[in-house]
Design an enzyme around this catalytic site. Sequence first.
Site, PDB file in Angstrom:
ATOM      1  N   ARG A  48       0.745  -1.640  -0.167  1.00  0.00           N
ATOM      2  CA  ARG A  48       0.007  -0.170  -0.060  1.00  0.00           C
ATOM      3  C   ARG A  48       1.014   0.972  -0.113  1.00  0.00           C
ATOM      4  O   ARG A  48       0.359   2.151  -0.884  1.00  0.00           O
ATOM      5  CB  ARG A  48      -0.824  -0.156   1.013  1.00  0.00           C
ATOM      6  CG  ARG A  48      -2.268   0.800   0.908  1.00  0.00           C
ATOM      7  CD  ARG A  48      -3.302   0.949   2.223  1.00  0.00           C
ATOM      8  NE  ARG A  48      -2.684   1.290   3.245  1.00  0.00           N
ATOM      9  CZ  ARG A  48      -3.019   0.817   4.596  1.00  0.00           C
ATOM     10  NH1 ARG A  48      -4.405   0.230   4.404  1.00  0.00           N
ATOM     11  NH2 ARG A  48      -2.316   1.035   5.785  1.00  0.00           N
TER      12      ARG A  48
ATOM     13  N   LYS B 277      -2.907   6.991   0.915  1.00  0.00           N
ATOM     14  CA  LYS B 277      -2.333   7.027   2.631  1.00  0.00           C
ATOM     15  C   LYS B 277      -1.597   7.811   3.307  1.00  0.00           C
ATOM     16  O   LYS B 277      -0.486   8.119   2.919  1.00  0.00           O
ATOM     17  CB  LYS B 277      -2.371   5.443   4.000  1.00  0.00           C
ATOM     18  CG  LYS B 277      -2.153   5.942   4.971  1.00  0.00           C
ATOM     19  CD  LYS B 277      -2.320   4.510   5.705  1.00  0.00           C
ATOM     20  CE  LYS B 277      -1.827   4.492   7.304  1.00  0.00           C
ATOM     21  NZ  LYS B 277      -3.351   5.254   7.318  1.00  0.00           N
TER      22      LYS B 277
ATOM     23  N   GLU C 292     -15.860   6.122   4.925  1.00  0.00           N
ATOM     24  CA  GLU C 292     -14.985   5.635   5.846  1.00  0.00           C
ATOM     25  C   GLU C 292     -15.426   5.786   7.680  1.00  0.00           C
ATOM     26  O   GLU C 292     -16.861   6.962   7.425  1.00  0.00           O
ATOM     27  CB  GLU C 292     -13.899   6.974   5.990  1.00  0.00           C
ATOM     28  CG  GLU C 292     -13.079   6.305   4.634  1.00  0.00           C
ATOM     29  CD  GLU C 292     -12.005   5.375   5.025  1.00  0.00           C
ATOM     30  OE1 GLU C 292     -12.375   4.631   5.260  1.00  0.00           O
ATOM     31  OE2 GLU C 292     -11.075   5.061   3.695  1.00  0.00           O
TER      32      GLU C 292
HETATM   33  N1  PLP Z   1      -9.514   4.242   6.382  1.00  0.00           N
HETATM   34  C1  PLP Z   1      -8.696   5.420   7.356  1.00  0.00           C
HETATM   35  C2  PLP Z   1      -8.793   6.639   6.597  1.00  0.00           C
HETATM   36  C3  PLP Z   1      -7.593   5.133   8.114  1.00  0.00           C
HETATM   37  O1  PLP Z   1      -7.025   5.835   8.374  1.00  0.00           O
HETATM   38  C4  PLP Z   1      -6.925   3.856   8.268  1.00  0.00           C
HETATM   39  C5  PLP Z   1      -6.445   3.199   9.079  1.00  0.00           C
HETATM   40  O2  PLP Z   1      -5.302   2.614   8.596  1.00  0.00           O
HETATM   41  C6  PLP Z   1      -7.750   2.102   7.755  1.00  0.00           C
HETATM   42  C7  PLP Z   1      -9.232   3.726   7.249  1.00  0.00           C
HETATM   43  C8  PLP Z   1      -7.655   1.834   7.827  1.00  0.00           C
HETATM   44  O3  PLP Z   1      -7.057   1.222   7.277  1.00  0.00           O
HETATM   45  P1  PLP Z   1      -5.954  -0.117   7.889  1.00  0.00           P
HETATM   46  O4  PLP Z   1      -6.547  -1.840   8.096  1.00  0.00           O
HETATM   47  O5  PLP Z   1      -4.996  -0.857   6.742  1.00  0.00           O
HETATM   48  O6  PLP Z   1      -5.433   0.371   9.330  1.00  0.00           O
HETATM   49  C1  COI Z   2      -3.776   3.469  11.743  1.00  0.00           C
HETATM   50  O1  COI Z   2      -4.935   2.652  11.724  1.00  0.00           O
HETATM   51  O2  COI Z   2      -2.768   2.696  11.207  1.00  0.00           O
HETATM   52  C2  COI Z   2      -4.504   5.060  10.770  1.00  0.00           C
HETATM   53  O3  COI Z   2      -3.838   4.873  10.660  1.00  0.00           O
HETATM   54  C3  COI Z   2      -5.516   5.503  11.729  1.00  0.00           C
HETATM   55  C4  COI Z   2      -5.196   6.815  11.942  1.00  0.00           C
HETATM   56  C5  COI Z   2      -4.420   6.251  13.682  1.00  0.00           C
HETATM   57  C6  COI Z   2      -4.364   7.701  11.606  1.00  0.00           C
END
Ligand code: PLP
Ligand code: COI
Length: 345
Positions: free
Chosen positions: A84, A187, A223
């Site tokens: 990612r 991200k 989200e």
């Molecule tokens: N959506 C957003 C906007 C986020 O910041 C995160 C955090 O990482 C997620 C979703 C969840 O992603 P992940 O499950 O890869 O941590």
């Molecule tokens: C995560 O879940 O890793 C995120 O990046 C979410 C937030 C703390 C920015």
Amino acid sequence: MEKKIVDLDWKNLGFGYIKTPWRYLSYWKNGSWDEGSMTEDNRLHISEASTALHYGQQCFEGMKAYRTKEGKIQLFRPDQNAKRMANSCKRLIMPVFPEDRFVKACQKVVAANQEFVPPYGSGASLYLRPMLIGVGDQIGVKPAPEYIFTVFCTPVGAYFKGGLSPVNFSVAEDYDRAAPHGTGAAKVGGNYAASLLPHELAKDAGYADCIYLDPATHTKIEEVGAANFFGITKNNEFVTPISPSILPSITKYSLLHLAKEYLGLKASERDCFIDRLDEFAEAGACGTAAVISPIGAIDYRGDHHVFFSETEVGPITRKLYDTMLGIQFGDIQGPEGWVVEVPLD
Ligand code: PLP
Ligand code: COI
């Protein structure tokens, strides 16, 4: 050699920054990354003309290290974070940090700070924050001449206060976190900068955070703050939104797989309309920081929509939570390759 765990109030740890001794840093210049090194300095020394500071040319990742019952330390799907980050880099024209080096750097940082990996059973874990930023002397709006890839870590507890107790959300109708063809799926810091004000407004109004709708029509859930949304329909189907402007959450893709293969549910990514919340018997937010947080209720245009309960977690959300955390903490065998051990030498 294994080190003794530091003495912290692990059970009451929130999601904050605690400085740990070691971080990894690699520098890109003249077309290549240097060999990288570990450093104790938690300050970055960068040009005032860095693109990361002016034009948001930066991206980051979030992942966790978990201590198992046997005392091993493991990462959850770090290859997915590496991939990612590579996609985020391509979106902002930044050099990709090689995926195998990304995983090794994370392992090194965890091993070097192993005494900060919370004890098994405390519910806390070690959060890793890899990031890649544009640096160097340049004022024009174009990709930076130099880059830094770095990984630091900090022990964390629950992101949403409730843990497995449900929390409530408002809906951000006046703000979007991302544009239809913008950077929502990457991200990158800009998405989070855009979310600070709606987040603050939601908190001030007593919510855990706000839900973002699709930026083009404002009819579909995208989200839940800094986490993805999922719902369990009244027919026991696991559903999570599909959209080019949401972050492809590693937790959400893992839950799609676990719902199907471990819980035997139908599972799909599809549109989740904000005016059709009554199709869900349970709902939740999922993400690395958020883990799996049940959504008690969503307030939308005067309607206080309660899902399973505002005080109790629903049965399927609990099963998903137990399965997911069981794998992350090493109590349940996960699918091949999901768990990567950190060598402690
Ligand atoms: N959506 C957003 C906007 C986020 O910041 C995160 C955090 O990482 C997620 C979703 C969840 O992603 P992940 O499950 O890869 O941590
Ligand atoms: C995560 O879940 O890793 C995120 O990046 C979410 C937030 C703390 C920015």
